[in-house]
Design an enzyme around this catalytic site. Structure first.
Site, PDB file in Angstrom:
ATOM      1  N   ALA A  94       0.831  -1.211   0.000  1.00  0.00           N
ATOM      2  CA  ALA A  94       0.000   0.000   0.000  1.00  0.00           C
ATOM      3  C   ALA A  94       0.867   1.263   0.000  1.00  0.00           C
ATOM      4  CB  ALA A  94      -0.932  -0.005   1.214  1.00  0.00           C
ATOM      5  N   GLU A 119      10.264   2.878   6.225  1.00  0.00           N
ATOM      6  CA  GLU A 119      10.037   1.435   6.326  1.00  0.00           C
ATOM      7  C   GLU A 119      10.904   0.906   7.464  1.00  0.00           C
ATOM      8  OE1 GLU A 119       8.107  -1.098   5.171  1.00  0.00           O
ATOM      9  OE2 GLU A 119       9.367  -2.320   6.499  1.00  0.00           O
ATOM     10  N   CYS A 164       2.607 -12.605   0.671  1.00  0.00           N
ATOM     11  CA  CYS A 164       1.886 -13.830   0.323  1.00  0.00           C
ATOM     12  C   CYS A 164       2.813 -14.886  -0.254  1.00  0.00           C
ATOM     13  CB  CYS A 164       0.803 -13.551  -0.712  1.00  0.00           C
ATOM     14  SG  CYS A 164       0.105 -11.916  -0.602  1.00  0.00           S
ATOM     15  N   VAL A 206       8.484   4.780  12.344  1.00  0.00           N
ATOM     16  CA  VAL A 206       7.782   5.976  12.804  1.00  0.00           C
ATOM     17  C   VAL A 206       7.147   5.617  14.144  1.00  0.00           C
ATOM     18  CG1 VAL A 206       5.858   7.538  12.369  1.00  0.00           C
ATOM     19  CG2 VAL A 206       7.426   6.923  10.514  1.00  0.00           C
ATOM     20  N   ASP A 214      -3.628  -3.233   4.707  1.00  0.00           N
ATOM     21  CA  ASP A 214      -4.166  -4.118   5.748  1.00  0.00           C
ATOM     22  C   ASP A 214      -4.682  -3.383   6.979  1.00  0.00           C
ATOM     23  OD1 ASP A 214      -3.217  -6.051   4.041  1.00  0.00           O
ATOM     24  OD2 ASP A 214      -1.873  -6.998   5.484  1.00  0.00           O
ATOM     25  N   ASN A 246      -2.560  -3.026  -2.754  1.00  0.00           N
ATOM     26  CA  ASN A 246      -2.033  -2.375  -3.944  1.00  0.00           C
ATOM     27  C   ASN A 246      -3.040  -1.406  -4.546  1.00  0.00           C
ATOM     28  OD1 ASN A 246       0.673  -3.153  -5.323  1.00  0.00           O
ATOM     29  ND2 ASN A 246       0.001  -5.011  -4.287  1.00  0.00           N
ATOM     30  N   TYR A 257     -15.915 -21.865 -24.331  1.00  0.00           N
ATOM     31  CA  TYR A 257     -16.002 -23.322 -24.343  1.00  0.00           C
ATOM     32  C   TYR A 257     -15.136 -23.931 -25.441  1.00  0.00           C
ATOM     33  CZ  TYR A 257     -17.443 -27.865 -25.894  1.00  0.00           C
ATOM     34  OH  TYR A 257     -17.403 -29.161 -26.328  1.00  0.00           O
ATOM     35  N   TRP A 276     -21.191 -27.441 -20.919  1.00  0.00           N
ATOM     36  CA  TRP A 276     -21.733 -26.556 -19.876  1.00  0.00           C
ATOM     37  C   TRP A 276     -20.591 -26.389 -18.863  1.00  0.00           C
ATOM     38  CZ3 TRP A 276     -26.466 -24.099 -19.318  1.00  0.00           C
ATOM     39  CH2 TRP A 276     -27.505 -24.503 -20.166  1.00  0.00           C
ATOM     40  N   ARG A 322     -27.357 -23.200 -13.092  1.00  0.00           N
ATOM     41  CA  ARG A 322     -28.579 -23.840 -13.556  1.00  0.00           C
ATOM     42  C   ARG A 322     -29.269 -24.553 -12.396  1.00  0.00           C
ATOM     43  NH1 ARG A 322     -27.145 -27.969 -18.018  1.00  0.00           N
ATOM     44  NH2 ARG A 322     -27.355 -29.415 -16.276  1.00  0.00           N
TER      45      ARG A 322
END
Lengths: 458, 458
Positions: free
Chosen positions: A13, A34, A44, A81, A286, A308, A429, A437, A445
């Site tokens: 972020a 940082e 991740c 900080v 976060d 992000n 498909y 399907w 369906r």
């Protein structure tokens, strides 16, 4: 005099916000603090680096401090900080290596401190050998432990996404792994029927799952190191290493001290432009709360993809543009052992909590045409609102090529489509990609038939 | 007296219509005429059966005549309907094996005759050794030729989906394969820049591509068998076997003779409930035309997935329910050699023809996080309307796990989303499945920037 943007936190972020703002407004002075050793990395990806699937720590870093500096950012690494004075418009910092302290004035501030791993308040939790996995430096420490060769038995506390990913990583390294979770099925964000498939896959891989049992204490040896996890039911699980995978909570301490208001969820309250309630102070990632578009509730979702986007939105707005973050719908995906599991929208218990009346439908199909080599099983479950037939949630579990189909259903939910509308969609498909399907259409369906049958019986 | 439904054609559309109608209305007498040897089979699977990837012809059959009969349908195999009298409400049939003829009365009629392969009107086109690949019986004949061992050189006329799939199948059998196509890139439904990736992949596999060159004649040997394809530019391509992959046209002869009106596209005109303009006569599948939801035009799209849906819709309506087919948006996918290519919405030339002003954006990314093992290249191209930013079309080309992402964008187009809205979507993210910005979101971001830049410059 130029305008100064201070950004607290240099991961997804913060890094995105700083970069976007500078790109849109090159005259801006941007200072990025940082406290760790890396910027803009993939948290991740840590489990995959721990397993060895990803070779180098540096592979996880999308943008190094040097790259940010080359883009004109003033990056202060290993600098925490420790205070924000919103009246004076300054932050107080502490250089962790040099031991020095100082202040930095700002015109605009982005608060992007991420999250902290949950630590259950049990005896022994702070012992040596108990690790969270949140920032890259955690991963470094954990991997050093595993590389030391003295670890044979790992107990993972918490069977959520990260917990299972770490468990798999340790298993791939040939270790004995036990996962303890309070719920009856792992990854509690999935419905229990889907969770059971995940549990089976994890057990097949040789991971020991201890479910419906919480952690009561960590047993600590005379050397001050954790040696077992004691569960609520009294089981003692020997451990050379304990990993906490209980999820995270927003890192809001600094904000609270500075009087930056939190929302009902405990994350920092922001508007759609990522502004906090304090003028000139933005927040992203976060540590903030987001609107869930279906329940209308404010929730905290710690995910790199949101971080992000939110950082980008804040940066564009700070840079003089206009952008908004429209909220989330709870989409998530994980690959655990050989299984892919994905979800979007509301799980059953969430739909109930949000006051929806709903019906569910689940189908078992294949990822390719059934006759096609390499076709794998896939189960698609849908939750549709009674009477309207609006899709409220979907979960997919299966093998290779199953999980990413969730995106299609996420977009259906985003657009408030009914299951009846969904089954008519023009999806791709060909035999190497789907039965004639597609499984998501078969599920729609079936859900549509359930909605119709329910309406006829009313 | 019971009501009688007669269905002409026992593949996807006819089989679905018959099954649905019978299921909804068990008292219905349903007679299903099929002139071939199989019902409800996957024509799209034929290339994979020819290559040997699919082992048995029977694997391609979703429902056999016996299974349909067990569901209460009166199935008449190898029986061709040769005339329809809509005034009297009867069809005339011809039993191809017994040589007998007769009539069958109907109250409701479903016309589901599929399509016929295009045959260019050139000399020699009807020679032995020239094959279309449309129905399962074509596949049987073609495979028998290949199994005979006398075929070494195959020329495929037409580089569309089926043409390339057949070319690959023959290549996998170790044959010399040449594909001839009039366009400068194969699969003309893709934009040329995407088509070039497909061309490269096909050539890499050892298939010879002859582009920008049409077929002028088939050179026939003294034995009456094709021995070469002669192109418009005068090249002579020796061939032991010629396969036509020029696409198909709706099989509407019977309908025309019976006065069932066609639409502007040459397919049978139907409404959203799949009713033709003749009372009591329905139509579905490759023989009908559909509305393209973006261009508003009526087009014929021969695809099993549409045929199944349309047949289902007709069957539900005949069975006393209510269902509609809402049209198509041109979604298609193919795997050719090692490459996956998919499209949805309007290609550039289609957007132009429909009168849209548009911008394009293309990005190259990876199918998983860039650092993750097995991450493969993916290119996503988007076409967005100028000023509004509405997504008009998208094309994806890449390796494994690239193509199916098109479904997400198909649903965006279906819901008339703008590229700016798309980039904020809550799509699934985890390193084994996507970079933190999914490739489709990166493409939307780039397209959105193009729309913004264009608006600022107006």
């Amino acid at each position: 005099m130029s305008t100064r943007l201070v950004v607290i936190g240099g991961d997804a972020a913060g890094g995105s916000a700083a970069s976007q703002a500078k790109k849109r407004r090159p005259d801006l002075d941007v200072v990025l603090f940082e406290r760790g050793r890396a910027t803009s990395y993939s948290a991740c990806g840590i489990p995959y680096w721990i397993s060895g699937a990803v070779e180098h720590e540096s592979d996880l870093v999308a943008r190094t401090p040097e790259q940010h500096r080359a883009n004109g950012l003033d990056v202060r690494m290993r600098t925490e900080v420790v205070g924000i004075d919103t009246d004076k418009g300054v932050v107080h910092w502490h250089d962790l290596d040099a031991g020095t302290e100082g202040t930095e004035p700002y015109d605009e501030l982005v608060y992007a401190t991420g999250s902290v791993p949950m630590r259950p308040p049990v005896e022994g939790i702070d012992a040596d050998g108990v690790y969270g996995v949140q920032v890259l430096d955690d991963g470094v420490a954990l991997r050093a432990e595993l590389d030391s060769g003295r670890v044979r038995r790992v107990v993972v506390v918490g069977g959520g996404y990260i917990g299972l990913e770490i468990a798999e990583a340790c298993r791939e390294r040939g270790l004995d792994v036990t996962v303890v979770d309070r719920s009856a099925t792992p990854v509690g964000t999935f419905d229990p029927d889907v969770g059971r498939f995940i549990a089976d896959a994890v057990r097949e891989e040789g991971v020991d799952l201890v479910l419906s049992d919480g952690v009561a204490a960590i047993d600590v040896g005379p050397d001050g190191r954790a040696r077992a996890v004691v569960t609520a039911s009294g089981r003692e699980l020997p451990a050379d290493l304990v990993v906490l995978g209980l999820g995270v909570r927003p890192n809001v301490r600094l904000a609270q001290e500075a009087g930056i208001p939190l929302g009902t969820s405990g994350g920092i309250a922001v508007d759609a432009r990522m502004r906090t309630e304090v003028p000139g102070v933005w927040a992203a990632g976060d540590c903030v709360e987001s609107v869930h578009r279906l329940s209308g509730q404010r929730i905290v979702v710690a995910l790199g993809t949101h971080a992000n986007k939110q950082g980008r939105v804040a940066g564009i707005n700070i840079g003089g543009g206009y952008a908004t973050f429209p909220g989330v719908i709870g989409t998530a995906i994980t690959r655990t052992c050989s299984i892919e599991a994905a979800r979007t929208g509301l799980a059953e218990h969430e739909a109930e909590a949000a006051g929806y009346e709903f019906l569910t439908a689940a189908v078992d199909s294949t990822t390719k045409a059934g006759y096609f080599p390499g076709a794998k099983p896939i189960r698609v479950k849908m939750t549709a609102e009674r009477r309207t037939g609006r899709l409220l949630g979907a979960q997919i579990v299966g093998k290779e090529a199953a999980g990413k189909r969730i995106d299609a259903l996420a977009i259906c939910i985003w657009n408030e489509m009914t299951v009846d509308e969904i089954l008519s969609l023009d999806l791709s498909y060909a035999p190497p990609f789907a039965p004639v399907w597609d499984p998501v259409l078969i599920a729609a369906r079936k859900a549509s038939e359930a909605v119709e049958a329910d309406l006829r019986s009313c």
